[in-house]
Design a protein around this motif. Structure first.
Motif, PDB file in Angstrom:
ATOM      1  N   THR A 330     108.997  44.808  60.319  1.00  0.00           N
ATOM      2  CA  THR A 330     108.240  43.586  60.591  1.00  0.00           C
ATOM      3  C   THR A 330     106.862  43.913  61.142  1.00  0.00           C
ATOM      4  OG1 THR A 330     110.286  42.371  61.044  1.00  0.00           O
ATOM      5  CG2 THR A 330     108.239  41.407  61.848  1.00  0.00           C
ATOM      6  N   GLN A 331     106.804  44.867  62.087  1.00  0.00           N
ATOM      7  CA  GLN A 331     105.513  45.234  62.665  1.00  0.00           C
ATOM      8  C   GLN A 331     104.612  45.880  61.611  1.00  0.00           C
ATOM      9  OE1 GLN A 331     103.796  48.242  63.604  1.00  0.00           O
ATOM     10  NE2 GLN A 331     102.222  47.015  64.616  1.00  0.00           N
ATOM     11  N   MET A 332     105.171  46.749  60.773  1.00  0.00           N
ATOM     12  CA  MET A 332     104.390  47.387  59.714  1.00  0.00           C
ATOM     13  C   MET A 332     103.841  46.349  58.744  1.00  0.00           C
ATOM     14  SD  MET A 332     106.662  50.776  58.805  1.00  0.00           S
ATOM     15  CE  MET A 332     105.691  51.090  57.331  1.00  0.00           C
ATOM     16  N   SER A 333     104.678  45.396  58.371  1.00  0.00           N
ATOM     17  CA  SER A 333     104.261  44.364  57.433  1.00  0.00           C
ATOM     18  C   SER A 333     103.119  43.536  58.015  1.00  0.00           C
ATOM     19  CB  SER A 333     105.451  43.456  57.092  1.00  0.00           C
ATOM     20  OG  SER A 333     105.060  42.426  56.212  1.00  0.00           O
ATOM     21  N   GLU A 334     103.228  43.180  59.295  1.00  0.00           N
ATOM     22  CA  GLU A 334     102.180  42.403  59.938  1.00  0.00           C
ATOM     23  C   GLU A 334     100.885  43.212  60.042  1.00  0.00           C
ATOM     24  OE1 GLU A 334     103.889  41.338  63.644  1.00  0.00           O
ATOM     25  OE2 GLU A 334     105.113  39.709  62.817  1.00  0.00           O
ATOM     26  N   TYR A 335     101.003  44.482  60.415  1.00  0.00           N
ATOM     27  CA  TYR A 335      99.801  45.296  60.593  1.00  0.00           C
ATOM     28  C   TYR A 335      99.059  45.476  59.275  1.00  0.00           C
ATOM     29  CZ  TYR A 335      96.664  49.154  61.432  1.00  0.00           C
ATOM     30  OH  TYR A 335      95.540  49.932  61.488  1.00  0.00           O
ATOM     31  N   PHE A 336      99.760  45.876  58.243  1.00  0.00           N
ATOM     32  CA  PHE A 336      99.094  46.139  56.966  1.00  0.00           C
ATOM     33  C   PHE A 336      98.709  44.859  56.233  1.00  0.00           C
ATOM     34  CE2 PHE A 336     101.234  50.225  57.659  1.00  0.00           C
ATOM     35  CZ  PHE A 336     100.150  51.064  57.480  1.00  0.00           C
ATOM     36  N   GLY A 337      99.229  43.727  56.696  1.00  0.00           N
ATOM     37  CA  GLY A 337      98.830  42.461  56.088  1.00  0.00           C
ATOM     38  C   GLY A 337      97.702  41.771  56.815  1.00  0.00           C
ATOM     39  N   ASP A 338      97.585  42.020  58.140  1.00  0.00           N
ATOM     40  CA  ASP A 338      96.631  41.261  58.956  1.00  0.00           C
ATOM     41  C   ASP A 338      95.499  42.085  59.548  1.00  0.00           C
ATOM     42  OD1 ASP A 338      98.336  39.138  58.488  1.00  0.00           O
ATOM     43  OD2 ASP A 338      99.428  39.388  60.369  1.00  0.00           O
ATOM     44  N   SER A 339      95.586  43.411  59.513  1.00  0.00           N
ATOM     45  CA  SER A 339      94.597  44.236  60.200  1.00  0.00           C
ATOM     46  C   SER A 339      93.198  44.007  59.636  1.00  0.00           C
ATOM     47  CB  SER A 339      94.960  45.722  60.079  1.00  0.00           C
ATOM     48  OG  SER A 339      93.945  46.522  60.643  1.00  0.00           O
ATOM     49  N   HIS A 340      92.244  43.727  60.537  1.00  0.00           N
ATOM     50  CA  HIS A 340      90.854  43.529  60.116  1.00  0.00           C
ATOM     51  C   HIS A 340      90.243  44.836  59.608  1.00  0.00           C
ATOM     52  CE1 HIS A 340      90.824  39.460  61.596  1.00  0.00           C
ATOM     53  NE2 HIS A 340      91.237  39.855  62.783  1.00  0.00           N
ATOM     54  N   VAL A 400     107.888  43.993  50.406  1.00  0.00           N
ATOM     55  CA  VAL A 400     106.614  43.452  50.902  1.00  0.00           C
ATOM     56  C   VAL A 400     105.735  44.571  51.454  1.00  0.00           C
ATOM     57  CG1 VAL A 400     105.568  42.032  52.715  1.00  0.00           C
ATOM     58  CG2 VAL A 400     107.474  41.130  51.364  1.00  0.00           C
ATOM     59  N   ILE A 401     106.339  45.456  52.253  1.00  0.00           N
ATOM     60  CA  ILE A 401     105.568  46.552  52.845  1.00  0.00           C
ATOM     61  C   ILE A 401     105.032  47.478  51.763  1.00  0.00           C
ATOM     62  CG2 ILE A 401     105.670  48.581  54.342  1.00  0.00           C
ATOM     63  CD1 ILE A 401     107.852  47.130  55.928  1.00  0.00           C
ATOM     64  N   GLU A 402     105.880  47.859  50.829  1.00  0.00           N
ATOM     65  CA  GLU A 402     105.456  48.769  49.769  1.00  0.00           C
ATOM     66  C   GLU A 402     104.321  48.157  48.944  1.00  0.00           C
ATOM     67  OE1 GLU A 402     109.179  49.255  47.864  1.00  0.00           O
ATOM     68  OE2 GLU A 402     109.735  51.054  48.999  1.00  0.00           O
ATOM     69  N   LYS A 403     104.408  46.851  48.671  1.00  0.00           N
ATOM     70  CA  LYS A 403     103.350  46.206  47.887  1.00  0.00           C
ATOM     71  C   LYS A 403     102.043  46.160  48.665  1.00  0.00           C
ATOM     72  CE  LYS A 403     102.386  42.236  44.936  1.00  0.00           C
ATOM     73  NZ  LYS A 403     100.967  42.253  45.271  1.00  0.00           N
ATOM     74  N   ARG A 404     102.117  45.861  49.964  1.00  0.00           N
ATOM     75  CA  ARG A 404     100.889  45.785  50.753  1.00  0.00           C
ATOM     76  C   ARG A 404     100.213  47.150  50.853  1.00  0.00           C
ATOM     77  NH1 ARG A 404     102.250  41.465  55.680  1.00  0.00           N
ATOM     78  NH2 ARG A 404     102.199  39.631  54.327  1.00  0.00           N
ATOM     79  N   VAL A 405     100.999  48.174  51.074  1.00  0.00           N
ATOM     80  CA  VAL A 405     100.413  49.509  51.151  1.00  0.00           C
ATOM     81  C   VAL A 405      99.859  49.918  49.794  1.00  0.00           C
ATOM     82  CG1 VAL A 405     100.913  51.948  51.569  1.00  0.00           C
ATOM     83  CG2 VAL A 405     101.869  50.220  53.100  1.00  0.00           C
ATOM     84  N   ALA A 406     100.583  49.584  48.717  1.00  0.00           N
ATOM     85  CA  ALA A 406     100.097  49.909  47.376  1.00  0.00           C
ATOM     86  C   ALA A 406      98.811  49.153  47.060  1.00  0.00           C
ATOM     87  CB  ALA A 406     101.174  49.579  46.342  1.00  0.00           C
ATOM     88  N   ASP A 407      98.750  47.874  47.452  1.00  0.00           N
ATOM     89  CA  ASP A 407      97.536  47.085  47.212  1.00  0.00           C
ATOM     90  C   ASP A 407      96.347  47.672  47.965  1.00  0.00           C
ATOM     91  OD1 ASP A 407      98.924  45.370  45.604  1.00  0.00           O
ATOM     92  OD2 ASP A 407      99.129  43.775  47.092  1.00  0.00           O
TER      93      ASP A 407
END
Length: 483
Positions: A330-340, A400-407
């Protein structure tokens, strides 16, 4: 919807049961709300540097942090004892080496209605507390990735419990556990010496936990309830009718899984779905997980000479491990999705690249920590863990995490390509300019050379030949006369 308490009476009753409530919070939420701090945490996790620093900080400073020890030896000792008693050695050496937590060994307590209850003490209290029950264990752990895990366990040893009363007991125990957990977090991490030592060792700026409100903490914390039941009896027709087949598709079991008081209104289709999730091998047991609750029904857990009594600690360990993974994801998903620093991609690729590489490494480490083919040697435990992951929504969360990191990786690659092409264009333009200057210079030099040649050719030839001196002629001197 009518109140089931008023219109129906329960058909099945609950025997003795044990309840464990597990909470998990990522240490990241106790750091400063600074993207650079939390980005640094991701990088430390990727290199496993954080694991070494946590171990050093918590186990090497007893005067400041109290008595924390690596749980590895405890698990190994329990497996050896289980093996000697005819049970199973569940965990592999890889799990012991790479995924055991650090556990606080000091005696802990539970707060019930403002009263402090010690471990191994009764939770009964006239006019409050619980009608029965003994506080069995309170454990605080921190994983190698920095996930704080708290587990509270109580035994409710009355021979028979009305279903609604048991549901009320489970809900109240979870509520008391959460309040105790919140109090412990605030007291433990509000100590300035601890926070400063933790910040110095980890290189991460910490914030006081008092800054996290109760509602915010509730939203950040993951939990799972593990309920171990001796059995069910039928209040109407006697114990013989409360078969495992009947219990697994009963409204009462569905109520325990959901802590709902309107079990009689559950549709038969949903009760059938609950029964279909049952994975127990034996005809006298039930293992079923639904969202945030796992219920195991088996009389053998209460038999002193049955090796299965060791197995409940392994089942609880599976749940603790998975709830910590859920908090981490959850923390990883939030960080890689929201980090400025990463989204939108406003920094140069070279600046964001370390964070994205850390994310990819952390995803790999996360998969490794969930590979029960390598971590567990016991087939049924792997099946139990698989159902737990499915019900907790791990496939979706990992996706979700894998897609965000891949994106983010693709975004960096694209921006890097554009930047490279732009730089190449500038270099090419500069090169063309230099070539033009060189060509003009060469042309000017050629023209100058030609002009000099023409001037030379046009000059008069006499003027070009310097005058020569006139040669002198000598007159012969007359000699003497001859004879």
């Amino acid at each position: 919807m009518p109140d089931a308490r008023m219109t129906t009476s329960p058909h099945l009753q609950l025997g003795r049961f044990q309840s464990s409530v597990v909470f998990a919070l990522d240490l990241a939420h106790l750091t400063k709300k600074d993207p650079r701090v939390r980005g640094k945490l991701q990088e430390k996790r990727a290199t496993e540097e954080l694991s070494r620093q946590i171990s050093s900080c918590f186990t090497g400073n007893a005067d400041t942090f109290k008595n924390w020890v690596d749980e590895r030896s405890r698990i190994a000792d329990r497996m050896d004892e289980s093996d000697r008693n005819g049970g199973k050695k569940v965990w592999t050496q890889r799990f012991l080496d790479r995924h055991t937590s650090i556990i606080l060994t000091d005696l802990q307590t539970l707060s019930i209605d403002g009263r402090t209850v010690q471990v191994n003490s009764s939770m009964r209290q006239p006019g409050g507390g619980f009608a029965d029950g003994t506080l069995s264990a309170v454990d605080y752990r921190i994983t190698r990735e920095g996930i704080l895990v708290a587990t509270y366990t109580a035994d409710f040893d009355a021979r028979s419990h009305e279903i609604r009363g048991a549901i009320d007991t489970l809900a109240k125990f979870r509520s008391a556990s959460f309040q105790t957990y919140r109090t412990w977090l605030i007291e433990f991490f509000s100590d300035e010496n601890r926070r400063n030592l933790l910040a110095t060792t980890l290189g991460l700026a910490m914030r006081p936990p008092s800054e996290i409100g109760q509602d915010e903490l509730r939203g950040l914390t993951h939990f799972h309830s593990f309920i171990l039941v001796e059995g069910f009896t039928s209040a109407d027709t006697g114990p013989a009718s409360a078969t495992i087949e009947k219990v697994s598709r009963s409204a009462e079991l569905a109520e325990i899984l959901n802590e709902a008081t309107w079990f009689s209104s559950y549709a038969s289709q949903y009760r059938q779905e609950v029964g279909d999730k049952q994975i127990g091998y034996r005809s006298d047991e039930i293992y079923v997980t639904d969202r945030r609750t796992t219920v195991v029904v088996s009389e053998r857990f209460w038999v002193d000479d049955d090796p299965l009594k060791f197995y409940r600690a392994d089942l609880l360990q599976v749940i603790e491990h998975h709830i910590s993974r859920l908090a981490l994801m959850t923390q990883m998903s939030e960080y890689f999705g929201d980090s400025h620093e990463l989204r939108p991609l406003t920094v140069e690729p070279a600046g964001a690249l370390p964070l994205v590489l850390a994310g990819r490494d952390n995803v790999t480490l996360l998969h490794d920590s969930l590979n029960y083919g390598l971590l567990v040697r016991h087939g049924f435990t792997r099946l139990f863990a698989s159902q737990l992951r499915e019900e907790m929504g791990f496939p979706e969360s990992l996706g979700v995490i894998e897609k965000r990191v891949a994106d983010l990786s693709e975004a960096i690659s694209l921006k890097s390509s554009v930047t490279s092409a732009s730089n190449s264009g500038k270099l090419a333009a500069r090169g063309n300019k230099l070539q033009t200057i060189s060509l003009i210079t060469a042309v000017i030099a050629l023209l100058a050379s030609i002009a000099i040649g023409i001037v030379t050719l046009l000059q008069p030839r006499d003027a070009a030949i310097p005058p020569q001196p006139t040669p002198s002629v000598s007159t012969p001197t007359p000699g003497p006369a001859g004879p």
